[in-house]
Each structure stands twice: as C-alpha cells, then as structure tokens.
Design a protein around this motif. Structure first.
Motif, PDB file in Angstrom:
ATOM      1  N   ALA A 191     -70.745  -1.976 -59.455  1.00 60.38           N
ATOM      2  CA  ALA A 191     -71.479  -2.059 -58.185  1.00 60.38           C
ATOM      3  C   ALA A 191     -70.529  -1.845 -57.017  1.00 60.38           C
ATOM      4  O   ALA A 191     -70.838  -1.100 -56.078  1.00 60.38           O
ATOM      5  N   GLU A 244     -70.171  -5.269 -64.632  1.00 59.55           N
ATOM      6  CA  GLU A 244     -71.312  -4.867 -63.807  1.00 59.55           C
ATOM      7  C   GLU A 244     -70.955  -4.959 -62.310  1.00 59.55           C
ATOM      8  O   GLU A 244     -71.272  -4.058 -61.526  1.00 59.55           O
ATOM      9  N   PRO A 279     -75.720  -0.581 -61.569  1.00 59.94           N
ATOM     10  CA  PRO A 279     -75.575  -1.341 -60.327  1.00 59.94           C
ATOM     11  C   PRO A 279     -74.892  -0.536 -59.227  1.00 59.94           C
ATOM     12  O   PRO A 279     -73.904   0.145 -59.475  1.00 59.94           O
TER      13      PRO A 279
END
Lengths: 330, 182
Positions: free
Chosen positions: B123, B119, A42
């Motif tokens: 990011a 996650e 990500p």
C-alpha cells in the motif's frame, strides 16, 4: 500490415496511467478500487473520480482506456459488478474487459453500443468458445490465454474474425488456465478469480534465515532465495518444491514473458493488440517497457532491426522466456 | 555493496545529531504531504501503520506513521515496534520516491528487502508511486523553478547512482530508455 497494431499497457494508479500514455501507449487498461478487477491490491487502482480524469487524460492525448471488471460475480451480490459496468461506461471507457458471462450479458443489454473485450480470465481458448461470445454478445476482442503456441494463436485468430485477438507479450506469466486456477484459493482462501488477488499480500510473509530470504504464502514455505539469488513473486505456482526426491520449480520458473522477438510473426498472423502485463508495477517499469515496445512496433512498421536487452532488468527472476508461444518448457 | 554510500559518508552522517536529521526530514515530508493531500486516502486502511524505512548504508532509520491529519516521522538509531520494514541503500530508496526505480524489480534483484506486514508495504509503495514526487516538490520550490531544478537533480542523482554502482536507472526519470535500433 493491414490493421494498425495496438500496444495495450497497464496502469495501477493515475500516475501510472499518465506515464503509460506519455510513453506511447495506444491504449491503457485499469480497474476500480474493489474486487471487480483481478489486480485488487492495496493502494492500487482508481476511484470513480480518478477514473473519469484518467479517461479524459487518455483521450486528450489520443489514447484509449479499457476498464477491467474481470473477476467473477459473487452469488447474491452481483450489484457491485453491475454498478462497476455502469460507472465504467459513464467514465468514458472505450472498452470494458469482462470475464463473467453473466456480467457480459448485463453489459450488452444495459449498454448495447459499448465495446466489450473478453478478459483472459474467461479462458476462451477454442474457436467454439470465442464464437459463442462473439455471436451472442458482440464481443469485439478476445484476450487469449498465455498457454497457447503461436500456431494455436494463428488458428484461433483466423476463426475469431471479425472478433480481434489480443495477446500478452511482456510481464508476469501465468502457466495455469487463468480464471480456473485454484492454487491461491487452496493456500489462502482468496483468488484472482473471485477477490482479484493471487497469493494476496495479507497472506505473504518474508523472513531472513542465515542470509537467505524465505517466502511463505498462507503458512506454506514456498521458496528460499539464497544470498544474491534473484527473487520472484510469492505465488504458489512459482515456488520451489521437492517431488520424487528432487527440488525444483515444479509448476513454473520465476521468469517473465518477453515475446518481443515474436512480434513480427504475431502481427503477420493477424493479432491486433499486444498486451503488457503489470498493473501492480511502478512507473519506472511502465515507462521503460512501454517505450521499448512502442519503438519496436514503430520499427517493425519502418522495417528496422530490433535489440531489446534493456528489458531484462525488469523481469521476474531477472530472466525471460517466450513462454508457451514456443513450447520449450519442461 | 552495490549502491552503498562510501563508509566515510555514512560515518559523517552518523555524527549528525538525530534531532537535526529529524527536523529536516519532517520539513521535507511536510512539503510532500502538502503537495499530495490524497496520499493518506490512497493508503486507505493502512494509514496509521508504522513503517521503518531503513537506509542500510546509514547509521539511522526513518520511522513513519502516515495518517490523514499528517504523517508522524522520527529518526532513530535502531527501529523497534514497527509494522513493516523496508530496507535498501539510501540512493535506492530515494530513487523509489522519485519513480526512477520499480519496487518489484528492486525486490527481484535483491537490492531491496522487506519484512513485516507485506500488505502495508505494498500500500505504501503504491501510494508513493501515485504521489509522483520530485525533488522540487519535496523541497517546496515554487512551480516556476520546478522544471530546471528537477532536470538538474536528475542529472546529479544519475551520476551519483553510477558512481556508487547502484542499479541502473529506468523509468520516467531515467535516461536509459532508448532501445538500440540498427
């Protein structure tokens, strides 16, 4: 040294690419923001416009850009990968880094003049495999798996010619035959081979437990770092497990590859390119490691002695190893 | 603890009204977002998540919710209801913003800890990395002043980090990039 050595550096973002180029990379490798590349994390990677700008920046500064499309195409859904190849060529890639034999075939037919490299994900570790890719598809360079000794690299390099060889010299270490490792798939259903992520962060959790840091992947507890103990990546292969009554890093210690002391020997046996792992790393890592290795390569050319303690702070587990190049593992 | 501000600074910071901290922090954030409009796009589907950024040596926590139309920021004594938490001494967090530190290296050395949605943390880290921020951008200085301001700021931050025994500088803004060749 007859051929100039090439320092191949990672970039996970446009800012990372500029950092790598400014730090002295001869070439930079990167990928699109989708599952076509093996670092599909990500917030990472390049959209099409960013890739075109990245190629222009690299070329304007005398560096090359290699675009990795190094996962394996999914049956019934190969368009994403083929479109990636076309867009990478259009963006100005100096080379494509491919793993899937079907995609290699497509790239060669659709873009006959495009330079192609074989990704480490293809796990080509025999003279026969390399010869097949070289003779059938005109592969110009093969990235060798990180499970070979220097002597094995030497023999493969001799057999591969005129196909060049590229080896990893710094960064995260895969002890498995890349492209064939199923550990991440087993624990999470996702893998670097198909979806571009090893131990995907969506399946990783950390929790504090009595001053210790506990890491879990896909619901499996894989590591417990006590207070002050250096941590590593949350991959199954670097977890600590009990086997035969003994707890240990069963597959692999959480250490980083650092083959800087082997560079002169690797150059002597004909390796063309030295690759730094770490597209998921920040600009601080890229800048430090690229500058350090560029200085070493320049120093080698000038016949100077090298000292590289500064790289240790950036290594996983704060320790490093020459890995399989000298077989000293358990 | 390495990199921690002396307690006297932390105590003094604790006496500041949270609202004043929040006003300043929002202004700086707004400058950064205006200079880097693609920030939210890089966050992608993680835009809209709530992050608690916790300077562990200070008695407050920044709570951020980056979104396409602008980032919501508040300063609280204790964060609750976040998707992810990132914790480190203040100078270490600042060093991640300006690219002095590598997030993975800080995690390996345990100078930085994370919890919650891993996650989303990745990011955010990658979006900050790509934003390539420096002090003059965050302060909203005009282009002509940025070079001298950033050079001076690097020297000051480097000295402060050394004074606090923070992790060693590295990277584009670090000064210890040399390899000893003899």
């Amino acid at each position: 040294m007859t051929t100039p050595l090439e320092l191949v550096c990672p970039a996970g973002t446009p800012a990372g690419l500029r950092t790598a180029v400014d730090a002295g990379a001869h070439s930079v490798y990167c990928g699109f923001r989708d599952e076509t590349n093996a670092r599909n994390f990500p917030g990472l990677n390049f959209d099409r416009a960013e890739m075109r700008e990245a190629a222009a920046y690299a070329h304007a500064h005398g560096a090359k850009i290699a675009i990795a499309l190094n996962t394996f195409m999914r049956a019934g859904s190969t368009d994403l990968w083929k479109r990636g190849v076309d867009d990478a060529v259009a963006a100005g890639a100096d080379a494509l880094i491919l793993a899937d034999v079907g995609l290699v075939d497509y790239a060669r037919k659709a873009h006959p003049k495009q330079r192609l490299h074989l990704s480490v994900q293809a796990a080509a570790a025999t003279p026969e495999a390399i010869a097949f890719y070289r003779d059938r598809f005109g592969i110009a360079r093969v990235v060798l798996p990180r499970v070979l000794t220097v002597e094995e690299v030497s023999r493969l390099t001799a057999h591969a010619a005129p196909c060049e060889t590229e080896v990893f010299v710094f960064g995260g270490l895969c002890v498995m035959a890349e492209g064939r490792c199923m550990l991440s798939s087993y624990a999470t259903g996702k893998s670097p081979n198909m979806t571009g992520v090893c131990s995907p962060p969506s399946h990783v959790t950390y929790r504090e437990d009595r001053d210790a840091l506990v890491a879990c992947v896909g619901g499996f507890t894989i590591e417990r770092f006590e207070r002050g103990e250096p941590a590593g990546y949350p991959t199954l292969c670097k977890g600590r497990f009990v086997a035969d009554g003994t707890m240990s890093h069963l597959f692999e210690d959480p250490v980083s590859l650092n083959a800087v002391t082997l560079l002169p020997r690797l150059a002597e046996i004909g390796v063309t390119a030295f690759k730094i792992e770490g597209r998921q790393r920040g600009r601080a890592y890229i800048s430090t490691v690229v500058r350090a290795f560029r200085k070493v390569i320049d120093a080698m050319a000038a016949g100077k002695k090298i000292d590289l303690d500064e790289l240790r702070g950036l290594t996983e587990g704060q320790r490093d190893t020459v890995g399989a190049y000298k077989k000293t593992w358990r | 603890m390495r990199g921690h501000l002396p307690p006297i600074f932390a105590n003094a910071a604790g006496m500041l009204p949270l609202l004043s901290l929040e006003v300043v922090a929002r202004h700086l954030m707004s400058n950064a977002m205006a200079a880097r409009p693609s920030f939210a796009a890089r966050l992608g589907e993680y835009s809209g998540r709530t992050f608690a950024v916790d300077p562990v040596d200070c008695p407050f926590v920044f709570v951020l919710t980056p979104q396409d139309g602008g980032t919501h920021l508040s300063v609280v004594r204790e964060a609750v209801g976040f998707d992810a938490r990132i914790a480190a001494p203040l100078v270490v967090l600042l060093g991640m913003i300006d690219g002095t530190y590598d997030g993975d290296a800080l995690f390996f050395s345990r100078d930085l800890s994370i919890e919650g949605d891993t996650e989303a943390v990745l990011a955010l880290r990658n979006a900050i990395e790509n934003a390539d921020l420096d002090l003059s951008t965050v302060l909203g200085f005009p282009q002509a002043m940025q070079g001298p301001v950033n050079r001076a700021a690097r020297q000051v931050f480097m000295r402060v980090r050394r004074l606090l025994d923070a992790p060693e500088d590295s990277g584009p803004n670090g000064v210890a990039n040399g390899v000893n060749l003899s």
